[in-house]
Design a protein around this motif. Sequence first.
Motif, PDB file in Angstrom:
ATOM      1  N   GLN A 130       0.855  -1.208  -0.044  1.00 50.78           N
ATOM      2  CA  GLN A 130       0.044   0.118   0.055  1.00 50.78           C
ATOM      3  C   GLN A 130       0.940   1.292  -0.005  1.00 50.78           C
ATOM      4  N   GLU A 131       1.787   1.182  -0.903  1.00 50.32           N
ATOM      5  CA  GLU A 131       2.924   2.286  -0.991  1.00 50.32           C
ATOM      6  C   GLU A 131       3.004   2.817  -2.196  1.00 50.32           C
ATOM      7  N   PHE A 132       2.685   4.323  -2.177  1.00 49.67           N
ATOM      8  CA  PHE A 132       2.862   4.833  -3.469  1.00 49.67           C
ATOM      9  C   PHE A 132       4.217   5.619  -3.512  1.00 49.67           C
ATOM     10  N   SER A 133       5.230   5.617  -4.272  1.00 47.72           N
ATOM     11  CA  SER A 133       6.360   6.315  -4.110  1.00 47.72           C
ATOM     12  C   SER A 133       6.784   7.215  -5.076  1.00 47.72           C
ATOM     13  N   GLY A 192      -7.464   1.371   4.850  1.00 47.41           N
ATOM     14  CA  GLY A 192      -6.668   1.823   5.948  1.00 47.41           C
ATOM     15  C   GLY A 192      -5.956   2.716   5.797  1.00 47.41           C
ATOM     16  N   VAL A 193      -4.715   2.407   5.274  1.00 46.18           N
ATOM     17  CA  VAL A 193      -3.513   3.520   5.269  1.00 46.18           C
ATOM     18  C   VAL A 193      -2.947   3.277   3.892  1.00 46.18           C
ATOM     19  N   LEU A 194      -2.498   4.697   3.329  1.00 50.43           N
ATOM     20  CA  LEU A 194      -1.475   4.589   2.200  1.00 50.43           C
ATOM     21  C   LEU A 194      -0.446   5.081   2.501  1.00 50.43           C
ATOM     22  N   TYR A 195       0.657   4.667   2.157  1.00 54.04           N
ATOM     23  CA  TYR A 195       1.846   5.245   2.644  1.00 54.04           C
ATOM     24  C   TYR A 195       2.399   5.883   1.255  1.00 54.04           C
ATOM     25  N   ILE A 196       2.775   7.052   1.445  1.00 58.21           N
ATOM     26  CA  ILE A 196       3.318   7.955   0.305  1.00 58.21           C
ATOM     27  C   ILE A 196       4.833   8.081   0.584  1.00 58.21           C
ATOM     28  N   ASN A 197       5.564   7.628  -0.273  1.00 53.58           N
ATOM     29  CA  ASN A 197       6.890   7.549   0.084  1.00 53.58           C
ATOM     30  C   ASN A 197       7.862   8.491  -0.758  1.00 53.58           C
ATOM     31  N   VAL A 198       8.250   9.466  -0.055  1.00 57.96           N
ATOM     32  CA  VAL A 198       9.090  10.566  -0.674  1.00 57.96           C
ATOM     33  C   VAL A 198      10.506  10.685  -0.439  1.00 57.96           C
ATOM     34  N   GLN A 226     -11.356  14.366   2.488  1.00 60.05           N
ATOM     35  CA  GLN A 226     -12.808  14.475   2.684  1.00 60.05           C
ATOM     36  C   GLN A 226     -13.504  13.361   2.200  1.00 60.05           C
ATOM     37  N   ALA A 227     -13.209  12.769   1.048  1.00 60.16           N
ATOM     38  CA  ALA A 227     -13.988  11.878   0.261  1.00 60.16           C
ATOM     39  C   ALA A 227     -13.785  10.559   0.974  1.00 60.16           C
ATOM     40  N   ARG A 228     -12.670  10.125   1.614  1.00 61.36           N
ATOM     41  CA  ARG A 228     -12.460   8.980   2.453  1.00 61.36           C
ATOM     42  C   ARG A 228     -11.924   8.843   3.861  1.00 61.36           C
ATOM     43  N   PRO A 229     -12.937   9.151   4.604  1.00 64.11           N
ATOM     44  CA  PRO A 229     -12.504   9.467   6.052  1.00 64.11           C
ATOM     45  C   PRO A 229     -12.008   8.191   6.697  1.00 64.11           C
ATOM     46  N   ASP A 230     -12.269   7.194   6.064  1.00 60.05           N
ATOM     47  CA  ASP A 230     -11.807   5.949   6.549  1.00 60.05           C
ATOM     48  C   ASP A 230     -10.259   5.528   6.207  1.00 60.05           C
ATOM     49  N   ILE A 231      -9.602   6.413   5.217  1.00 56.86           N
ATOM     50  CA  ILE A 231      -8.202   6.006   5.198  1.00 56.86           C
ATOM     51  C   ILE A 231      -7.226   7.155   5.930  1.00 56.86           C
ATOM     52  N   ARG A 232      -6.193   6.713   6.364  1.00 58.86           N
ATOM     53  CA  ARG A 232      -5.138   7.381   6.916  1.00 58.86           C
ATOM     54  C   ARG A 232      -3.993   7.738   5.857  1.00 58.86           C
ATOM     55  N   PHE A 233      -3.403   8.775   5.744  1.00 61.42           N
ATOM     56  CA  PHE A 233      -2.265   8.776   4.721  1.00 61.42           C
ATOM     57  C   PHE A 233      -0.964   9.075   5.559  1.00 61.42           C
ATOM     58  N   VAL A 234       0.187   8.277   5.397  1.00 54.58           N
ATOM     59  CA  VAL A 234       1.483   8.427   6.059  1.00 54.58           C
ATOM     60  C   VAL A 234       2.505   8.940   4.839  1.00 54.58           C
ATOM     61  N   GLN A 256      -5.695  13.678   9.098  1.00 56.73           N
ATOM     62  CA  GLN A 256      -5.592  12.362   8.699  1.00 56.73           C
ATOM     63  C   GLN A 256      -4.226  12.013   7.926  1.00 56.73           C
ATOM     64  N   ILE A 257      -3.338  13.081   7.645  1.00 56.86           N
ATOM     65  CA  ILE A 257      -2.278  12.935   7.388  1.00 56.86           C
ATOM     66  C   ILE A 257      -1.136  13.031   8.172  1.00 56.86           C
ATOM     67  N   THR A 258      -0.272  11.974   8.293  1.00 56.19           N
ATOM     68  CA  THR A 258       0.794  12.207   9.252  1.00 56.19           C
ATOM     69  C   THR A 258       2.298  11.996   8.373  1.00 56.19           C
TER      70      THR A 258
END
Lengths: 392, 172
Positions: free
Chosen positions: A19-22, A51-57, A80-88, A111-113
């Motif tokens: 679940q990682e977008f880099s 659950g969670v999407l990891y955004i790898n930078v 806004q559209a998806r309160p069910d997911i977190r972004f890391v 929701q974004i950490t």
Amino acid sequence: MSTAGLSIPFKAEFDVNSQEFSLSGVVRPRSINEIAGNISMLKAAIDQVRGVLYINVKRLVQMNNTAFHAFARVVLDACQARPDIRFVIVTSSVVGWTTRMFGHLNKIEPQITIEVYDSKFYPGQSFVENTSFIPILRTQTKMTWRHERTILPRHGMRSGITMADICCGIGDFVVLVQKEFQPARIVALDHSKASLAYARDVAAGFGITDIEYTYGDASEMLLEGNQFDFVSCRHSLQIFNQPDALLAELYRICKPGGRVYVTNEKNSHCLGEPRSQSIQWTYNEVAKLFSHFEMDVELGPKSRRYLTDAGFEDIVVESFMVTNLDGDAQDFADVIAAWEDVYAGEMSVKRGDSPEFIQRFRQGFQDHIFAALHPKGYAGWPIWVASGRKPR
Amino acid sequence: MDVAEKAPAEATFEPLLQIEMEMGTFLSNWHHCDQLSTFIARIISHNRTDPVRHSNFFSSALNELLEVSFRGGSPDGQIGCAVYRHGRTERVKLTFPCLSRQRQFFSEAVSNTRREDALARYLDSISTGLTPSRDVVLLDLAINFDAQIRLENSAPPSITLVVDLPLEGIVS
Ligand SMILES: C[S@@+](CC[C@H](N)C(=O)[O-])C[C@H]1O[C@@H](n2cnc3c(N)ncnc32)[C@H](O)[C@@H]1O
């Protein structure tokens, strides 16, 4: 003016399993149309995850405001559209501005950490970046230099080249190389700020101002590919839990036709007379202790295989033994005493070993010191040197 | 005349590098922003404590400035970029020709970077705008790179942005 070969290509990838977008490389579009494909990929990724999407930078080397706003927009809308997911958002301490820039998103949407991945990222980090290692490293390099100085030219070291020393520690190796071989450019990278600060002082003390000491993670370097004639990495493959990942990076920054040079130990082969059995027992235990912390201090003889698997050709391997007879026996003894402090005094304790074990463990180091200082004694520390050429 | 222009520190900034180019040539290719910022950043960073990372930070900031001039500049005349250093700070002076309504716009954008609500404006623009305005680019420099930005008088139709970047302190 040409900057050919200097820029790192931009890449966006999504791995559904982690679940990682880099995002990596340099992205400086004129308009968001140029990155429309990457934006859709991010949107599609958000649709797929739970659950969670990891955004790898971590390896995002440059990103202009146009790109930042476009990606930020997608994530903010998704909150806004998806309160069910977190972004890391996973940033690195090396590219500090990404942490600042992406950090603002948390002020807009909790929701974004943001996570700085390399604040604690490899198993042996606390021992290896420990400043108590600094004095030992210096004496160690002094002892190995007596050998390496004549070995290096056989592995491609010569004047006028551009070189990088990765995991340079306190940097005295490159200072010695600079004096002896006069390369045209030296970049020295480490992930310990304390060691780098020390390194800069040492270089300044020698009146050397042109070594580029830089803070970075050897397994995720920001250095562009194909730029060095000679890349050294000494006593460090062996402390990585994934030596092949590090080697792939050394390969990447090396020029085609250039060479990567690694030195490693096989700790269980440290030896001494008299009291050889106690010494041997302790160094066998050293190897086991390191492997508990996912470090392979038996790597030396495996370097031929590692270099082959990484794609190198014309591999040259040799070994040498640092001994109490090389120079100052007291130096040898000091190094062993420092090993005892860190290995028995810190690592063994951290593993939870019993006092009886630690006492016996310490005894082997004491016996090694005894052998080193004994008028008829002999004490040795073997090192494997290996280098390979990157195909043209 | 801009008050800040008389700042006493001015004299102590030492010149590092200066580049001039026909604005028409500069505007002929978007990649000039990236190439120039990468090139200049490398040169001026070589004797900073951590040259590799200083160069990365500096290139980020300079690229935004060049992009601003690319988007807001007009083709007649010269673009000039000079870099100075004082202690831990680099000063970029970027001069380029632009239309008079752009001049007005720039002077507002610059003064917005010094307002108390700069961060709030910046956050607001990230959360609302789809593409960043030039206003936001200057706010980004002020907020993420601790830049101090002002305009210096120069002969119309040119304007000169003066940007102090205390990057050495952020990098090391
Ligand atoms: C055993 S020391 C060797 C230092 C030096 N090459 C020498 O021979 O004295 C290992 C070095 O690797 C550095 N190191 C460990 N992990 C690193 C990483 N991920 N990136 C960069 N350096 C790292 C440590 O800070 C330490 O200085």
